[in-house]
Design an enzyme around this catalytic site. Structure first.
Site, PDB file in Angstrom:
ATOM      1  N   LYS A 111       9.837  33.986-109.328  1.00  0.00           N
ATOM      2  CA  LYS A 111      10.356  33.155-108.233  1.00  0.00           C
ATOM      3  C   LYS A 111      11.619  33.730-107.617  1.00  0.00           C
ATOM      4  O   LYS A 111      11.853  33.567-106.426  1.00  0.00           O
ATOM      5  CB  LYS A 111      10.608  31.725-108.718  1.00  0.00           C
ATOM      6  CG  LYS A 111       9.308  30.947-108.892  1.00  0.00           C
ATOM      7  CD  LYS A 111       9.520  29.456-108.861  1.00  0.00           C
ATOM      8  CE  LYS A 111       8.172  28.746-108.903  1.00  0.00           C
ATOM      9  NZ  LYS A 111       8.287  27.298-109.036  1.00  0.00           N
ATOM     10  N   LYS A 191      -1.731  34.035-109.355  1.00  0.00           N
ATOM     11  CA  LYS A 191      -2.247  32.677-109.574  1.00  0.00           C
ATOM     12  C   LYS A 191      -2.215  31.861-108.289  1.00  0.00           C
ATOM     13  O   LYS A 191      -1.375  32.088-107.410  1.00  0.00           O
ATOM     14  CB  LYS A 191      -1.491  31.983-110.703  1.00  0.00           C
ATOM     15  CG  LYS A 191      -0.183  31.382-110.325  1.00  0.00           C
ATOM     16  CD  LYS A 191       0.315  30.387-111.365  1.00  0.00           C
ATOM     17  CE  LYS A 191       1.571  29.735-110.808  1.00  0.00           C
ATOM     18  NZ  LYS A 191       1.838  28.399-111.161  1.00  0.00           N
ATOM     19  N   LYS A 194       1.259  26.840-104.820  1.00  0.00           N
ATOM     20  CA  LYS A 194       1.631  26.038-103.645  1.00  0.00           C
ATOM     21  C   LYS A 194       2.372  26.899-102.629  1.00  0.00           C
ATOM     22  O   LYS A 194       2.293  26.674-101.434  1.00  0.00           O
ATOM     23  CB  LYS A 194       2.578  24.902-104.048  1.00  0.00           C
ATOM     24  CG  LYS A 194       1.974  23.862-104.933  1.00  0.00           C
ATOM     25  CD  LYS A 194       2.958  22.708-105.099  1.00  0.00           C
ATOM     26  CE  LYS A 194       2.855  22.086-106.459  1.00  0.00           C
ATOM     27  NZ  LYS A 194       3.734  22.703-107.463  1.00  0.00           N
TER      28      LYS A 194
HETATM   29  N1  AQP Z   1      -3.133  28.398-110.593  1.00  0.00           N
HETATM   30  C1  AQP Z   1      -3.019  27.501-111.560  1.00  0.00           C
HETATM   31  N2  AQP Z   1      -3.989  27.391-112.509  1.00  0.00           N
HETATM   32  C2  AQP Z   1      -3.888  26.469-113.497  1.00  0.00           C
HETATM   33  N3  AQP Z   1      -2.841  25.610-113.600  1.00  0.00           N
HETATM   34  C3  AQP Z   1      -1.868  25.695-112.681  1.00  0.00           C
HETATM   35  N4  AQP Z   1      -0.721  25.006-112.509  1.00  0.00           N
HETATM   36  C4  AQP Z   1      -0.086  25.463-111.413  1.00  0.00           C
HETATM   37  N5  AQP Z   1      -0.788  26.466-110.855  1.00  0.00           N
HETATM   38  C5  AQP Z   1      -1.901  26.629-111.617  1.00  0.00           C
HETATM   39  C6  AQP Z   1      -0.275  23.912-113.366  1.00  0.00           C
HETATM   40  O1  AQP Z   1       0.042  22.805-112.535  1.00  0.00           O
HETATM   41  C7  AQP Z   1       1.125  22.088-113.112  1.00  0.00           C
HETATM   42  C8  AQP Z   1       2.170  21.809-112.099  1.00  0.00           C
HETATM   43  O2  AQP Z   1       2.729  22.993-111.641  1.00  0.00           O
HETATM   44  P1  AQP Z   1       4.159  22.920-110.955  1.00  0.00           P
HETATM   45  O3  AQP Z   1       4.147  21.996-109.814  1.00  0.00           O
HETATM   46  O4  AQP Z   1       5.178  22.656-111.981  1.00  0.00           O
HETATM   47  O5  AQP Z   1       4.466  24.302-110.413  1.00  0.00           O
HETATM   48  P2  AQP Z   1       3.921  25.702-110.602  1.00  0.00           P
HETATM   49  O6  AQP Z   1       3.312  25.951-111.924  1.00  0.00           O
HETATM   50  O7  AQP Z   1       5.037  26.605-110.227  1.00  0.00           O
HETATM   51  O8  AQP Z   1       2.793  25.578-109.517  1.00  0.00           O
HETATM   52  P3  AQP Z   1       2.671  26.308-108.170  1.00  0.00           P
HETATM   53  O9  AQP Z   1       1.498  25.718-107.493  1.00  0.00           O
HETATM   54  O10 AQP Z   1       2.676  27.760-108.384  1.00  0.00           O
HETATM   55  O11 AQP Z   1       3.943  25.828-107.379  1.00  0.00           O
HETATM   56  P4  AQP Z   1       5.071  26.637-106.670  1.00  0.00           P
HETATM   57  O12 AQP Z   1       4.381  27.582-105.731  1.00  0.00           O
HETATM   58  O13 AQP Z   1       5.886  25.592-105.980  1.00  0.00           O
HETATM   59  O14 AQP Z   1       5.818  27.349-107.743  1.00  0.00           O
HETATM   60  C9  AQP Z   1       1.621  22.897-114.298  1.00  0.00           C
HETATM   61  O15 AQP Z   1       1.091  22.343-115.474  1.00  0.00           O
HETATM   62  C10 AQP Z   1       1.035  24.250-114.069  1.00  0.00           C
HETATM   63  O16 AQP Z   1       0.790  24.940-115.273  1.00  0.00           O
END
Ligand code: AQP
Length: 324
Positions: A111, A191, A194
Site C-alpha cells: 500500500k 489480488k 477495491k
Molecule cells: N481478493 C480477495 N480474495 C479473498 N479475500 C479478499 N479480501 C479482500 N480481497 C480479497 C478479504 O476481504 C476482507 C476485507 O478486506 P478489507 O476491506 O479489509 O481490505 P483489503 O483486504 O485491503 O481489501 P481490498 O479490496 O484490497 O481493499 P483496498 O483496495 O481498499 O485495500 C478481508 O478479510 C480480506 O482478507
C-alpha cells in the site's frame, strides 16, 4: 459459544473477493456464535478518502452486510469509529510493538507503494490487533491477505500477557484455503482489490447485470482455448476458483466439470452462477438502503453491544498497565 470478529474497510466498492474471502464465511458462522462484524472506517482513512463519500460508503457497507445475509438478530454490526475503545487500545499496544515487525508487513509494503506513506498506514496492523483483542475473539474469518496481520495480533497478545499477566485470548484466523485469494480478472498475478485502477479487474457486489457480463467476458485467459488440467495458468485457475466458489463445489470438481470446455463456455457458466448470487443481493441491498432509520437502529444496537464487551477488556488493560 465462540466469539467471532471480522471487518471490511469502507474504502471503495465491495467486490466478490471480499464476498468470498470474508462476508460469505461470516454468514455461515453467525449461527450459534457471538458474532461481531465491524465496518472499519478508521482503517479506511489510512489512505485518502473523500469525507462525504466515506460517510455514504459506511452505510453502503452496512447495508451490504445485511443484503449478503448477516442477520442482526444473530450478529452485531457496528462502525469502528463509534467505539473509541479501538483507538485507545491500539495506542497501548503500540507501546509493545517492535518497529521491525511492522516494517515486514506485506500490506504496508504494497500500500505504501500505491499511496503516500503515513504513520496510520504503518500502524494499521496494531489497530487491527486492537479490534480483535478487545472482544476476546476466538476466530477471525478473513481472506489470506490478512493472515500475517493475525499472526502479529497473536504475537502482541502473547507479549502483553507475558508482561502484564493473562489478559487477551489468542485468536485464530479462519481462512477457506481453496478460495482464500481471488485475483484480478485483468491481472491474475495481483489480488482483486477495491483500489484496483482498472475497473474491469473487479466484479463489485453492486455491479449491474450488464457490467458483470462485460467484466467476465473481458477477463484475461491465456494462449490456449480450452480448459485442461495439463496447463493451469493463473488466469484460468482464478476463473475456475470463482466458478467453484459461486457454484458451491470444490476446485477439483469444478475442474473436472469444465475439462475440455472452451474458455467462452467456462465464462458463460461463471456468468450464470455469479449473477444467480449477486442479483438478489443487489435487490435486497436496494430495499435495505431505502430505510436509513432501520439501518441506523441496527448500527446503534451493534455499537452498544460492542462497547459493553470491549469496555471490560479495556478496563482490565488499563488496570494492568497502571493507567487506573
Ligand atoms: N481478493 C480477495 N480474495 C479473498 N479475500 C479478499 N479480501 C479482500 N480481497 C480479497 C478479504 O476481504 C476482507 C476485507 O478486506 P478489507 O476491506 O479489509 O481490505 P483489503 O483486504 O485491503 O481489501 P481490498 O479490496 O484490497 O481493499 P483496498 O483496495 O481498499 O485495500 C478481508 O478479510 C480480506 O482478507
Amino acid at each position: 459459544m465462540k466469539t467471532i470478529f471480522s471487518g471490511v474497510q469502507p474504502s471503495g466498492n465491495l467486490h466478490i473477493g471480499n464476498y468470498i474471502g470474508a462476508l460469505r464465511q461470516w454468514v455461515n458462522v453467525q449461527e450459534g456464535n457471538d458474532a461481531l462484524f465491524c465496518i472499519v472506517d478508521l482503517h479506511a482513512i489510512t489512505v485518502p478518502q473523500d469525507p462525504k463519500a466515506l460517510r455514504e460508503k459506511v452505510l453502503e457497507v452496512a447495508a451490504l452486510y445485511l443484503a449478503c445475509g448477516i442477520d442482526p438478530k444473530k450478529a452485531h454490526i457496528f462502525i469502528q469509529s463509534e467505539n473509541p475503545d479501538h483507538s485507545y487500545l491500539a495506542w497501548i499496544l503500540n507501546t509493545i510493538t517492535p518497529f521491525g515487525q511492522l516494517q515486514r508487513m506485506t500490506q504496508f509494503k504494497e500500500k505504501s507503494q500505491k499511496h503516500e506513506e503515513n504513520l496510520g498506514l504503518f500502524d494499521y496492523p496494531v489497530l487491527m490487533a486492537s479490534d480483535i483483542l478487545l472482544y476476546q475473539t476466538d476466530e477471525v474469518p478473513v481472506g489470506e491477505d490478512q493472515k500475517q496481520h493475525i499472526e502479529l495480533t497473536r504475537d502482541l497478545a502473547e507479549r502483553f500477557n507475558k508482561r502484564f499477566g493473562e489478559t487477551f485470548k489468542l485468536p485464530n484466523p479462519v481462512i477457506q484455503s481453496q478460495t482464500a485469494r481471488i485475483m484480478s480478472l485483468q491481472n491474475p498475478a495481483s489480488k482483486m482489490s477495491k483500489s484496483d485502477n482498472n475497473p474491469l479487474g473487479t466484479i463489485n457486489l453492486l455491479d449491474t447485470e450488464e457490467q458483470i457480463r462485460e467484466k467476465i467476458k473481458k477477463a484475461v485467459t491465456d494462449s490456449n482455448s480450452k480448459v485442461s488440467k495439463d496447463h493451469g495458468s493463473e488466469a484460468i485457475v482464478n476463473l475456475l476458483t470463482i466458478y467453484s466458489a459461486f457454484k458451491g463445489i470444490s476446485f477439483n470438481k469444478a475442474q473436472d466439470e469444465m475439462e475440455g470446455k472452451a474458455y467462452s463456455e467456462l465464462k458463460n457458466s461463471i456468468t450464470e452462477v455469479v449473477l444467480e448470487t449477486l442479483l438478489p443481493i443487489r435487490e435486497k441491498y436496494e430495499e435495505i438502503r431505502k430505510d436509513e432509520k432501520a439501518l441506523r437502529d441496527i448500527l446503534d444496537e451493534g455499537r452498544e453491544y460492542a462497547i459493553s464487551k470491549s469496555s471490560k477488556t479495556l478496563l482490565d488493560v488499563k488496570q494492568k498497565v497502571g493507567l487506573i
